[in-house]
Design a protein around this motif. Structure first.
Motif, PDB file in Angstrom:
ATOM      1  N   VAL A 107       0.823  -1.209   0.000  1.00 40.36           N
ATOM      2  CA  VAL A 107       0.000   0.000   0.000  1.00 40.36           C
ATOM      3  C   VAL A 107       0.859   1.261   0.000  1.00 40.36           C
ATOM      4  N   LEU A 108       1.789   1.350   0.974  1.00 33.04           N
ATOM      5  CA  LEU A 108       2.624   2.546   1.049  1.00 33.04           C
ATOM      6  C   LEU A 108       3.543   2.668  -0.171  1.00 33.04           C
ATOM      7  N   ALA A 109       4.024   1.531  -0.667  1.00 27.19           N
ATOM      8  CA  ALA A 109       4.872   1.561  -1.865  1.00 27.19           C
ATOM      9  C   ALA A 109       4.070   2.049  -3.071  1.00 27.19           C
ATOM     10  N   ASP A 110       2.822   1.611  -3.171  1.00 25.84           N
ATOM     11  CA  ASP A 110       1.965   2.051  -4.273  1.00 25.84           C
ATOM     12  C   ASP A 110       1.649   3.542  -4.165  1.00 25.84           C
ATOM     13  N   MET A 111       1.399   4.007  -2.949  1.00 27.36           N
ATOM     14  CA  MET A 111       1.114   5.426  -2.732  1.00 27.36           C
ATOM     15  C   MET A 111       2.333   6.279  -3.083  1.00 27.36           C
ATOM     16  N   ARG A 112       3.502   5.814  -2.669  1.00 32.22           N
ATOM     17  CA  ARG A 112       4.725   6.582  -2.945  1.00 32.22           C
ATOM     18  C   ARG A 112       4.971   6.685  -4.442  1.00 32.22           C
ATOM     19  N   ALA A 113       4.712   5.593  -5.158  1.00 30.16           N
ATOM     20  CA  ALA A 113       4.899   5.604  -6.612  1.00 30.16           C
ATOM     21  C   ALA A 113       3.900   6.543  -7.277  1.00 30.16           C
ATOM     22  N   SER A 114       2.699   6.644  -6.719  1.00 30.99           N
ATOM     23  CA  SER A 114       1.658   7.463  -7.339  1.00 30.99           C
ATOM     24  C   SER A 114       1.933   8.958  -7.215  1.00 30.99           C
ATOM     25  N   VAL A 115       2.724   9.359  -6.212  1.00 28.17           N
ATOM     26  CA  VAL A 115       3.007  10.789  -6.031  1.00 28.17           C
ATOM     27  C   VAL A 115       4.433  11.160  -6.432  1.00 28.17           C
ATOM     28  N   SER A 116       5.190  10.187  -6.943  1.00 28.55           N
ATOM     29  CA  SER A 116       6.610  10.420  -7.221  1.00 28.55           C
ATOM     30  C   SER A 116       6.827  11.488  -8.293  1.00 28.55           C
ATOM     31  N   ASN A 117       5.880  11.610  -9.236  1.00 30.31           N
ATOM     32  CA  ASN A 117       6.047  12.572 -10.336  1.00 30.31           C
ATOM     33  C   ASN A 117       5.296  13.879 -10.102  1.00 30.31           C
ATOM     34  N   LEU A 118       4.688  14.036  -8.945  1.00 39.95           N
ATOM     35  CA  LEU A 118       3.931  15.246  -8.661  1.00 39.95           C
ATOM     36  C   LEU A 118       4.830  16.320  -8.066  1.00 39.95           C
ATOM     37  N   GLU A 119       4.564  17.571  -8.417  1.00 41.40           N
ATOM     38  CA  GLU A 119       5.314  18.675  -7.826  1.00 41.40           C
ATOM     39  C   GLU A 119       4.775  18.987  -6.439  1.00 41.40           C
ATOM     40  N   GLY A 120       5.651  19.454  -5.566  1.00 39.99           N
ATOM     41  CA  GLY A 120       5.240  19.803  -4.210  1.00 39.99           C
ATOM     42  C   GLY A 120       4.778  18.603  -3.407  1.00 39.99           C
ATOM     43  N   ASN A 121       5.436  17.450  -3.626  1.00 40.40           N
ATOM     44  CA  ASN A 121       5.014  16.224  -2.954  1.00 40.40           C
ATOM     45  C   ASN A 121       5.813  15.937  -1.687  1.00 40.40           C
ATOM     46  N   GLU A 122       6.554  16.934  -1.191  1.00 39.76           N
ATOM     47  CA  GLU A 122       7.423  16.705  -0.033  1.00 39.76           C
ATOM     48  C   GLU A 122       6.632  16.275   1.195  1.00 39.76           C
ATOM     49  N   GLN A 123       5.477  16.907   1.439  1.00 40.42           N
ATOM     50  CA  GLN A 123       4.692  16.571   2.619  1.00 40.42           C
ATOM     51  C   GLN A 123       4.169  15.137   2.540  1.00 40.42           C
ATOM     52  N   GLN A 124       3.692  14.744   1.335  1.00 41.78           N
ATOM     53  CA  GLN A 124       3.192  13.379   1.184  1.00 41.78           C
ATOM     54  C   GLN A 124       4.308  12.358   1.392  1.00 41.78           C
ATOM     55  N   LYS A 125       5.485  12.633   0.818  1.00 41.19           N
ATOM     56  CA  LYS A 125       6.606  11.705   0.970  1.00 41.19           C
ATOM     57  C   LYS A 125       7.033  11.585   2.432  1.00 41.19           C
ATOM     58  N   GLU A 126       7.079  12.721   3.121  1.00 45.75           N
ATOM     59  CA  GLU A 126       7.468  12.710   4.530  1.00 45.75           C
ATOM     60  C   GLU A 126       6.472  11.907   5.352  1.00 45.75           C
ATOM     61  N   ALA A 127       5.166  12.093   5.095  1.00 38.54           N
ATOM     62  CA  ALA A 127       4.138  11.357   5.835  1.00 38.54           C
ATOM     63  C   ALA A 127       4.240   9.860   5.573  1.00 38.54           C
ATOM     64  N   MET A 128       4.502   9.480   4.320  1.00 36.37           N
ATOM     65  CA  MET A 128       4.618   8.058   3.989  1.00 36.37           C
ATOM     66  C   MET A 128       5.841   7.431   4.646  1.00 36.37           C
ATOM     67  N   GLU A 129       6.932   8.191   4.729  1.00 35.20           N
ATOM     68  CA  GLU A 129       8.138   7.680   5.390  1.00 35.20           C
ATOM     69  C   GLU A 129       7.885   7.470   6.881  1.00 35.20           C
ATOM     70  N   VAL A 130       7.152   8.404   7.495  1.00 33.52           N
ATOM     71  CA  VAL A 130       6.806   8.268   8.914  1.00 33.52           C
ATOM     72  C   VAL A 130       5.914   7.054   9.136  1.00 33.52           C
ATOM     73  N   LEU A 131       4.944   6.854   8.239  1.00 36.21           N
ATOM     74  CA  LEU A 131       4.058   5.689   8.356  1.00 36.21           C
ATOM     75  C   LEU A 131       4.850   4.387   8.212  1.00 36.21           C
ATOM     76  N   LYS A 132       5.784   4.349   7.271  1.00 33.64           N
ATOM     77  CA  LYS A 132       6.615   3.156   7.078  1.00 33.64           C
ATOM     78  C   LYS A 132       7.448   2.867   8.324  1.00 33.64           C
ATOM     79  N   ASN A 133       8.061   3.905   8.894  1.00 35.20           N
ATOM     80  CA  ASN A 133       8.869   3.717  10.097  1.00 35.20           C
ATOM     81  C   ASN A 133       8.014   3.277  11.278  1.00 35.20           C
ATOM     82  N   ARG A 134       6.776   3.793  11.330  1.00 29.79           N
ATOM     83  CA  ARG A 134       5.857   3.393  12.407  1.00 29.79           C
ATOM     84  C   ARG A 134       5.532   1.901  12.307  1.00 29.79           C
TER      85      ARG A 134
END
Length: 384
Positions: A316-343
């Motif tokens: 799920v998180l890998a799919d979400m990360r791939a879906s926003v990888s090409n979007l501009e201003g995606n820093e907040q989404q990437k940071e949230a996904m990294e926090v969720l993965k670490n959790r």
């Protein structure tokens, strides 16, 4: 078969260092460098320090010449270094390593220090003067040799009271650079004061490590609070031993909410229009991404629920990360996904302590069956 598996597991463990062993090895190595009496000891210990950080083979390291090291000035006014190692076991093929002082922390500085340390001996008439790791002993020039380097390093470390044997093969399989970065922070402080024993140092190191963990957790909570607005974020990880049918089942675990709390009300408020359009009356919160940070979340120490968490992290998180990888201003989404993965990793670590067999079985289930069926709704389908 069981006896074979036990011995194989023990042999595998014996091939690597634990974090505690690496910390002790690094501490005593730094102490030995500080107290080294002559150039042979100092150069040999720096050899060990560089090998600990890089995991390079012993023989190619002994054969490094000054001509194998190239310093490059970048347009950004930063310096980088290229170093070539020739391996006899690879048909004398050359491996090239790029060091920038960050990727392999401070290795570049260590190599430059050895180069400066051995500079006075370069004028001596000797076949070794082109090598990097050379020293002066009894008025003659010598070089670090792979045949006796390990035993000499161990002798120097034992004199410092180190209880861990230096072994280049175990170092190559363990890798100590991340440990070295943490330990080196405190060693700089210790060198400014009186000498401390290893027991005092390790006690302080554990306190610093705990403080760093709390800081990281605090930053993660702050990120999640800004991402899941209006809901209370909890750092607690609560694990139960058995599934309870009276709790709500979610794709990540269990929810003990009664449906009338602030979290559920906030969810209904955010999705009121969607529920109205569908003609549905929402009873429970269905924001499953936020579950693992919710105070009502519970996970079960059994293979099926661990499989749910693994699928959440790896699919799920890998799919979400791939879906926003090409979007501009995606820093907040990437940071949230990294926090969720670490959790998820933190929860899995606690589950591994509680029931290691459940984690092993869950990993096997995911390898054989793929994603847990509970998460099938969340993955974007691709048809050809």
């Amino acid at each position: 078969m069981q006896r074979y598996q036990t011995h194989a597991k023990r042999a595998s463990l014996e091939k690597t260092y634990s974090d505690e062993e690496l910390i002790e090895l690094v501490y005593h190595l730094e102490q030995a460098i500080e107290q080294a009496r002559d150039s042979k000891q100092r150069v040999t210990l720096y050899f060990a320090k560089i090998q600990l950080k890089t995991c390079w083979n012993t023989a190619p390291m002994c054969a490094i010449e000054l001509s194998d090291i190239k310093e490059i000035e970048l347009p950004t006014s930063k310096k980088t270094m290229v170093i070539m190692l020739q391996k006899a076991r690879k048909g004398y093929d050359i491996d090239t390593y790029h060091l920038d002082g960050r990727t392999v922390n401070s290795v570049m500085q260590d190599l430059l220090h050895v180069k400066a340390l051995t500079e006075p001996y370069r004028e001596m008439d000797s076949p070794f003067k082109s090598l990097l790791f050379i020293y002066q002993e009894y008025g003659e020039l010598g070089c670090v040799k792979g045949t006796n380097i390990t035993s000499y390093i161990n002798a120097l470390l034992e004199a410092q009271g180190c209880g861990v044997r230096y072994n280049s093969q175990r170092i190559r399989k363990s890798g100590a650079n991340y440990i070295y970065r943490e330990v080196a922070k405190d060693l700089r402080k210790y060198k400014k004061r009186m000498r401390h024993s290893y027991s005092t140092f390790i006690q302080h190191y554990k306190q610093v490590e705990e403080a760093d963990s709390q800081t990281t957790l605090g930053e993660a909570i702050q990120t999640m609070q800004s991402y899941f607005t209006g809901r209370e974020i909890s750092a607690d990880i609560i694990i139960i031993d058995k599934d309870n049918p009276k709790y709500q089942q979610t794709p990540t675990g269990l929810c003990v909410s009664k449906g009338n709390d602030i979290e559920a009300q906030q969810y209904h408020k955010e999705y009121r229009l969607l529920h109205k359009e569908n003609g549905q009356q929402a009873t429970w919160c269905s924001d499953y991404l936020a579950c693992i940070w919710c105070k009502y979340f519970r996970t079960v120490a059994d293979p099926d629920h661990v499989w749910q968490l693994l699928s959440y992290r790896d699919y799920v998180l890998a799919d979400m990360r791939a879906s926003v990888s090409n979007l501009e201003g995606n820093e907040q989404q990437k940071e949230a996904m990294e926090v969720l993965k670490n959790r998820v990793n933190d929860i899995l670590r606690q589950l591994g302590i509680r029931n290691p067999q459940a984690v092993d079985q869950a990993e096997e289930m995911q390898r054989n069956q793929g994603m847990h069926p509970f998460w099938s709704f969340a993955i974007s389908a691709v048809t050809v």
